[in-house]
Structure formats: C-alpha cells, structure tokens
Motif scaffolding. Sequence first.
Motif, mmCIF file in Angstrom:
data_model
loop_
_atom_site.group_PDB
_atom_site.id
_atom_site.type_symbol
_atom_site.label_atom_id
_atom_site.label_comp_id
_atom_site.label_asym_id
_atom_site.label_seq_id
_atom_site.Cartn_x
_atom_site.Cartn_y
_atom_site.Cartn_z
ATOM 1 N N ALA A 7 0.837 -1.207 0.000
ATOM 2 C CA ALA A 7 0.000 0.000 0.000
ATOM 3 C C ALA A 7 0.871 1.257 0.000
ATOM 4 O O ALA A 7 0.575 2.221 -0.712
ATOM 5 N N LEU A 10 2.405 1.674 -3.487
ATOM 6 C CA LEU A 10 1.394 2.137 -4.440
ATOM 7 C C LEU A 10 1.049 3.600 -4.192
ATOM 8 O O LEU A 10 0.877 4.376 -5.133
ATOM 9 N N ARG A 11 0.955 3.989 -2.926
ATOM 10 C CA ARG A 11 0.656 5.378 -2.583
ATOM 11 C C ARG A 11 1.722 6.310 -3.157
ATOM 12 O O ARG A 11 1.422 7.388 -3.660
ATOM 13 N N THR A 17 -5.235 3.190 -1.965
ATOM 14 C CA THR A 17 -5.533 1.812 -1.583
ATOM 15 C C THR A 17 -6.280 1.762 -0.252
ATOM 16 O O THR A 17 -6.336 2.744 0.481
ATOM 17 N N LEU A 39 -5.890 -6.153 0.129
ATOM 18 C CA LEU A 39 -5.387 -4.877 -0.364
ATOM 19 C C LEU A 39 -6.222 -4.502 -1.576
ATOM 20 O O LEU A 39 -6.297 -5.266 -2.539
ATOM 21 N N TRP A 40 -6.844 -3.352 -1.526
ATOM 22 C CA TRP A 40 -7.782 -2.923 -2.558
ATOM 23 C C TRP A 40 -7.322 -1.624 -3.206
ATOM 24 O O TRP A 40 -6.882 -0.710 -2.509
ATOM 25 N N ALA A 41 -7.448 -1.549 -4.508
ATOM 26 C CA ALA A 41 -7.308 -0.269 -5.212
ATOM 27 C C ALA A 41 -8.669 0.403 -5.082
ATOM 28 O O ALA A 41 -9.690 -0.147 -5.491
ATOM 29 N N TYR A 47 -6.926 0.019 -10.792
ATOM 30 C CA TYR A 47 -6.752 -1.404 -10.488
ATOM 31 C C TYR A 47 -5.681 -2.071 -11.367
ATOM 32 O O TYR A 47 -4.777 -2.743 -10.857
ATOM 33 N N ALA A 50 -2.233 -0.883 -10.539
ATOM 34 C CA ALA A 50 -1.800 -1.405 -9.235
ATOM 35 C C ALA A 50 -1.313 -2.845 -9.365
ATOM 36 O O ALA A 50 -0.241 -3.193 -8.859
#
Length: 109
Positions: A7, A10-11, A17, A39-41, A47, A50
């Motif tokens: 997360a 990705l951030r 996320t 872990l979700w977009a 998506y 990610a």
Amino acid sequence: MQAEDAAMRLRQQGILTHISFKNSFVVSGYVTGAFKVGLWAVLDAQYEDACAYLADENHEITSGLPEEELQQLESASDQHAYTVFNKFLFVTGLALLALILAAVFIANH
C-alpha cells in the motif's frame, strides 16, 4: 506486513488503496475469522496499474494521482463515512425512542 508495504509503495505512485481486515488479522484469525488481509485499489481506474506495478516495479503508472488529490479523496471519504454514521445513530435513536414510548403506552393501557 506485506499489505502495508505494498500500500505504501502504491501510494508513492499515486494509487489510492485500502487494507481490509488488518486489525482483525492481528488479533487472530481463529478469534475473528479473518485469515487474510485484503489490499484494494480504491479507484477502479487504478486497479490494472496497481496489479501491474505490484507484479513488476518497472511498470509505468498511467493512472497515478498527485498527493494533494489523494488527500482530497481521503478527506471526502472520511467526511462521507462520518455523515452516514451520524445518520445511522440518529435513526437508531429515533427507533429506540419509539419502541420505548410504545412499550410505556402499552404498559399503561
């Protein structure tokens, strides 16, 4: 924790996320039933980026957002959740009051 690391990475690429079941997983899966952390977009449009970035950090992110925009989305989400929760408490309070008044009315008649 792998999800928190992913997360954070990705951030840094501008992808918003959400980690689900993080606190439940820490307590114990046998107590809470949460054996996996999700872990979700948050944004559908992010998506694919990610997934591709987590598979290959050389993937060029095309859907990343600036930090200011990520903060605005988080703030709006927090405000919406707060508003929904307050409405829930208000309606629940009214329903409880109606039940109490009905019980008192029935007991007196």
